[in-house]
Design an enzyme around this catalytic site. Structure first.
Site, short mmCIF file in Angstrom:
data_model
loop_
_atom_site.label_atom_id
_atom_site.label_comp_id
_atom_site.label_asym_id
_atom_site.label_seq_id
_atom_site.Cartn_x
_atom_site.Cartn_y
_atom_site.Cartn_z
CD GLU A 115 53.61 56.69 59.29
OE1 GLU A 115 54.61 57.17 59.85
OE2 GLU A 115 53.66 55.78 58.46
CD GLU A 135 56.35 60.75 56.61
OE1 GLU A 135 55.67 61.62 56.02
OE2 GLU A 135 55.99 60.21 57.66
N1 CAA Z 1 61.88 66.55 65.46
C1 CAA Z 1 62.63 67.15 66.43
N2 CAA Z 1 62.35 68.37 66.91
C2 CAA Z 1 61.28 69.02 66.42
C3 CAA Z 1 60.46 68.45 65.42
C4 CAA Z 1 60.79 67.16 64.94
N3 CAA Z 1 60.05 66.52 64.03
N4 CAA Z 1 59.48 69.33 65.13
C5 CAA Z 1 59.67 70.40 65.92
N5 CAA Z 1 60.77 70.22 66.71
C6 CAA Z 1 61.31 71.13 67.69
C7 CAA Z 1 62.05 72.28 67.03
O1 CAA Z 1 63.38 71.91 66.70
C8 CAA Z 1 61.98 73.34 68.12
O2 CAA Z 1 62.95 73.05 69.10
P1 CAA Z 1 63.94 74.23 69.66
O3 CAA Z 1 62.98 75.19 70.32
O4 CAA Z 1 64.84 73.52 70.59
O5 CAA Z 1 64.60 74.80 68.45
C9 CAA Z 1 60.62 73.08 68.78
O6 CAA Z 1 60.24 71.74 68.40
C10 CAA Z 1 59.52 74.02 68.25
O7 CAA Z 1 59.51 73.92 66.84
P2 CAA Z 1 59.59 75.21 65.87
O8 CAA Z 1 60.32 76.31 66.54
O9 CAA Z 1 60.09 74.75 64.54
O10 CAA Z 1 58.04 75.58 65.82
P3 CAA Z 1 57.26 76.27 64.63
O11 CAA Z 1 55.89 76.53 65.15
O12 CAA Z 1 58.05 77.42 64.10
O13 CAA Z 1 57.20 75.19 63.45
C11 CAA Z 1 56.78 73.00 62.48
C12 CAA Z 1 56.48 74.00 63.64
C13 CAA Z 1 56.28 73.59 61.16
C14 CAA Z 1 56.02 71.72 62.82
C15 CAA Z 1 58.29 72.75 62.39
O14 CAA Z 1 58.80 72.51 63.71
C16 CAA Z 1 58.63 71.57 61.54
O15 CAA Z 1 58.60 71.69 60.33
N6 CAA Z 1 59.00 70.43 62.17
C17 CAA Z 1 59.39 69.25 61.46
C18 CAA Z 1 58.20 68.48 60.91
C19 CAA Z 1 58.67 67.24 60.20
O16 CAA Z 1 59.17 67.30 59.09
N7 CAA Z 1 58.50 66.07 60.86
C20 CAA Z 1 59.02 64.80 60.38
C21 CAA Z 1 58.02 64.14 59.53
S1 CAA Z 1 58.67 62.70 58.76
C22 CAA Z 1 58.19 61.43 59.77
O17 CAA Z 1 57.60 61.60 60.79
C23 CAA Z 1 58.46 60.04 59.31
C24 CAA Z 1 59.66 59.40 59.80
O18 CAA Z 1 59.57 58.32 60.40
C25 CAA Z 1 60.98 60.02 59.58
#
Ligand code: CAA
Length: 237
Positions: A115, A135
């Site tokens: 976004e 989302e």
């Molecule tokens: N929020 C908070 N922390 C996050 C995050 C998020 N969206 N994405 C990653 N992190 C953090 C992880 O918790 C991790 O922290 P720790 O080391 O303290 O555990 C650190 O970043 C590294 O992440 P990963 O170990 O998970 O890294 P990866 O390479 O294995 O995976 C990823 C990467 C696939 C992006 C995975 O982190 C993931 O799926 N993240 C969430 C993505 C997501 O769903 N985002 C929200 C989208 S919805 C939105 O944005 C709309 C809204 O307004 C709600």
């Protein structure tokens, strides 16, 4: 201008650089980042020295992995209400920026990350970039403009597929569908964004702003209204 918790703000000549800077959380967008961005964008809007803005992600893994899920999923209702208010304010602020915004996208570009990128006028992406809208899979919908800006950028069919399936696009597919303008090797991304920004910054700022305004505002108008707007803007330079 300094002292932000989640953003690095730098200025070099006519180009401002805004870095989303929570690399330990893949630059996830939390309320503090909204507050910081809101303030930075307000200051940029009022700064005639800034001709172009580059928005980028800190670290080498992500532009932004979306909203901070730890904060978002545990927030009490008043905090959520506040979050929504900030999203609206940010949307207004982004969409009213007179200067062109260039997004330099690397690694994860998810949810709110897309976004933010869609608020930008030109999107450059590294070949390692991945784009997704998780989302709906989380039981919510994009609420920072994504349901409107994505279909206007890549068309309704592909936008609907991304929104409803949470299937992610790699960089090549993002280029093919028009989500990004250009692909670069990761090490070339920031130099390319800088070169593009400096080039635009070297042009007459009134012409640059008028061209941006004509395209942005024209997208919400009929052709005849858009042509009238173009005429007005052409005279105003
Ligand atoms: N929020 C908070 N922390 C996050 C995050 C998020 N969206 N994405 C990653 N992190 C953090 C992880 O918790 C991790 O922290 P720790 O080391 O303290 O555990 C650190 O970043 C590294 O992440 P990963 O170990 O998970 O890294 P990866 O390479 O294995 O995976 C990823 C990467 C696939 C992006 C995975 O982190 C993931 O799926 N993240 C969430 C993505 C997501 O769903 N985002 C929200 C989208 S919805 C939105 O944005 C709309 C809204 O307004 C709600």
């Amino acid at each position: 201008m300094s002292g932000f918790e989640t953003i690095i703000y730098e200025k070099d000549g006519g180009v401002a650089y805004v870095t989303l800077n929570r690399p330990e959380a893949l630059n996830a967008y939390n309320i503090q980042m909204r507050d910081d961005l809101y303030e930075v964008l307000g200051a940029v809007a009022d700064d005639p020295e800034v001709r172009v803005v580059v928005v980028k992600g800190g670290g080498d893994k992500a532009f932004c992995a979306g909203a901070d899920l730890k904060e978002f999923m545990s927030a009490p209702p008043p905090t959520q209400a506040r979050m929504i208010r900030f999203q609206r304010d940010i949307w207004d602020r982004f969409s009213n920026m007179a200067q062109p915004l260039i997004a330099a996208l690397n690694g994860y570009v998810l949810g709110s990350g897309i976004e933010i990128a869609l608020f930008c006028d030109i999107r450059l992406a590294a070949t390692n970039a991945r784009f997704g809208l998780p989302e709906v899979s989380l039981g919510i919908i994009p609420a920072a403009g994504g349901t409107q800006t994505l279909p206007r950028t890549i068309g309704a069919a592909k936008a609907m597929e991304m929104l409803l399936t949470n299937e992610w696009l790699d960089a090549a597919e993002a280029l093919r569908v028009g989500l990004v303008n250009k692909l670069l090797e990761p090490q070339d991304l920031l130099p390319a964004a800088r070169a593009m920004a400096e080039r635009i910054a070297s042009y007459n700022p009134n012409a640059v702003r008028a061209a941006k305004q004509a395209v942005r505002r024209g997208q919400d108008m009929s052709l005849s209204q858009g042509l009238r707007l173009e005429k007005l803007l052409a005279r105003s330079i």
